[in-house]
Design a protein around this motif. Structure first.
Motif, mmCIF file in Angstrom:
data_model
loop_
_atom_site.group_PDB
_atom_site.id
_atom_site.type_symbol
_atom_site.label_atom_id
_atom_site.label_comp_id
_atom_site.label_asym_id
_atom_site.label_seq_id
_atom_site.Cartn_x
_atom_site.Cartn_y
_atom_site.Cartn_z
ATOM 1 N N MET A 80 -3.655 -12.851 -7.029
ATOM 2 C CA MET A 80 -4.317 -11.711 -7.610
ATOM 3 C C MET A 80 -5.812 -12.048 -7.706
ATOM 4 O O MET A 80 -6.192 -13.011 -8.358
ATOM 5 C CB MET A 80 -3.719 -11.444 -9.004
ATOM 6 N N ASP A 81 -6.646 -11.255 -7.046
ATOM 7 C CA ASP A 81 -8.084 -11.524 -7.099
ATOM 8 C C ASP A 81 -8.712 -10.832 -8.317
ATOM 9 O O ASP A 81 -8.066 -10.048 -9.009
ATOM 10 C CB ASP A 81 -8.772 -11.128 -5.799
ATOM 11 N N ILE A 82 -9.967 -11.124 -8.567
ATOM 12 C CA ILE A 82 -10.659 -10.633 -9.759
ATOM 13 C C ILE A 82 -10.686 -9.102 -9.814
ATOM 14 O O ILE A 82 -10.489 -8.515 -10.883
ATOM 15 C CB ILE A 82 -12.094 -11.212 -9.820
ATOM 16 N N GLN A 83 -10.913 -8.449 -8.695
ATOM 17 C CA GLN A 83 -10.959 -6.982 -8.697
ATOM 18 C C GLN A 83 -9.599 -6.388 -9.054
ATOM 19 O O GLN A 83 -9.528 -5.387 -9.777
ATOM 20 C CB GLN A 83 -11.456 -6.467 -7.337
ATOM 21 N N GLU A 84 -8.532 -6.989 -8.563
ATOM 22 C CA GLU A 84 -7.195 -6.504 -8.898
ATOM 23 C C GLU A 84 -6.903 -6.744 -10.381
ATOM 24 O O GLU A 84 -6.338 -5.891 -11.062
ATOM 25 C CB GLU A 84 -6.133 -7.190 -8.040
ATOM 26 N N ILE A 85 -7.298 -7.911 -10.882
ATOM 27 C CA ILE A 85 -7.113 -8.212 -12.307
ATOM 28 C C ILE A 85 -7.866 -7.182 -13.149
ATOM 29 O O ILE A 85 -7.313 -6.596 -14.087
ATOM 30 C CB ILE A 85 -7.593 -9.642 -12.639
ATOM 31 N N LYS A 86 -9.115 -6.929 -12.799
ATOM 32 C CA LYS A 86 -9.932 -5.960 -13.530
ATOM 33 C C LYS A 86 -9.278 -4.582 -13.511
ATOM 34 O O LYS A 86 -9.191 -3.907 -14.546
ATOM 35 C CB LYS A 86 -11.326 -5.897 -12.909
ATOM 36 N N SER A 87 -8.809 -4.172 -12.359
ATOM 37 C CA SER A 87 -8.171 -2.868 -12.218
ATOM 38 C C SER A 87 -6.905 -2.776 -13.078
ATOM 39 O O SER A 87 -6.679 -1.768 -13.758
ATOM 40 C CB SER A 87 -7.838 -2.621 -10.745
ATOM 41 N N ARG A 88 -6.092 -3.824 -13.059
ATOM 42 C CA ARG A 88 -4.841 -3.823 -13.847
ATOM 43 C C ARG A 88 -5.140 -3.832 -15.346
ATOM 44 O O ARG A 88 -4.457 -3.176 -16.124
ATOM 45 C CB ARG A 88 -3.969 -5.017 -13.472
ATOM 46 N N PHE A 89 -6.171 -4.550 -15.759
ATOM 47 C CA PHE A 89 -6.547 -4.565 -17.175
ATOM 48 C C PHE A 89 -6.996 -3.163 -17.606
ATOM 49 O O PHE A 89 -6.628 -2.692 -18.678
ATOM 50 C CB PHE A 89 -7.652 -5.588 -17.439
ATOM 51 N N GLU A 90 -7.791 -2.508 -16.780
ATOM 52 C CA GLU A 90 -8.234 -1.146 -17.092
ATOM 53 C C GLU A 90 -7.054 -0.190 -17.142
ATOM 54 O O GLU A 90 -6.962 0.653 -18.035
ATOM 55 C CB GLU A 90 -9.264 -0.680 -16.067
ATOM 56 N N GLU A 91 -6.144 -0.331 -16.193
ATOM 57 C CA GLU A 91 -4.942 0.507 -16.127
ATOM 58 C C GLU A 91 -4.111 0.379 -17.407
ATOM 59 O O GLU A 91 -3.533 1.350 -17.878
ATOM 60 C CB GLU A 91 -4.110 0.080 -14.913
#
Length: 135
Positions: A1-12
């Motif tokens: 899981m890259d940083i952008q995916e982590i950020k997106s999942r946290f926002e979700e």
């Protein structure tokens, strides 16, 4: 899981990381400060649990030196973090919900990598969301 995916999942999942301690690079002065406070404090059993420290081991810690030795012995040199998520309130039977950062819950998690830590945090967020929606 890259940083952008982590950020997106946290926002979700409407979640955030409130505090993080990279144990492998935490200076002793910090270990003796905030980190030892949250581990040695009687009200932070969730932190001790996240680190895999047993209740018996916790009560045998008489000093911050003992804590340092225990972290070293258990090879705890990953990341300890506190995550937060608003408490969700269902709206009727539609599956909709509301939430606000005025009321939120936290949890402490430990993992050897940021990716693993993020996955644990997302799993926690999904579980508490389901519990809130089931109320």
């Amino acid at each position: 899981m890259d940083i952008q995916e982590i950020k997106s999942r946290f926002e979700e999942h409407d979640m955030r990381c409130e505090e993080m301690h990279p144990l492998f690079m935490t200076p002793l002065t910090t270990l003796y400060g905030r980190l030892s406070e949250i581990i040695l404090d009687d009200h932070h059993f969730e932190t001790v649990e996240a680190l895999g420290i047993t209740e018996e081991e916790r009560f045998q810690l008489d000093s911050r030196d003992d804590l340092e030795e225990l972290l070293y012995a258990k090879k705890l040199d990953g990341f300890l973090a506190c995550f937060a998520k608003p408490i969700v309130k269902p709206i009727g039977d539609s599956g909709s919900h509301s939430c606000s950062w005025g009321y939120y819950r936290t949890t402490w998690l430990y993992a050897d990598s940021i990716s693993e830590l993020s996955q644990k945090a997302i799993k926690w967020a999904e579980e508490v969301f389901e519990k809130d929606m089931a109320k």
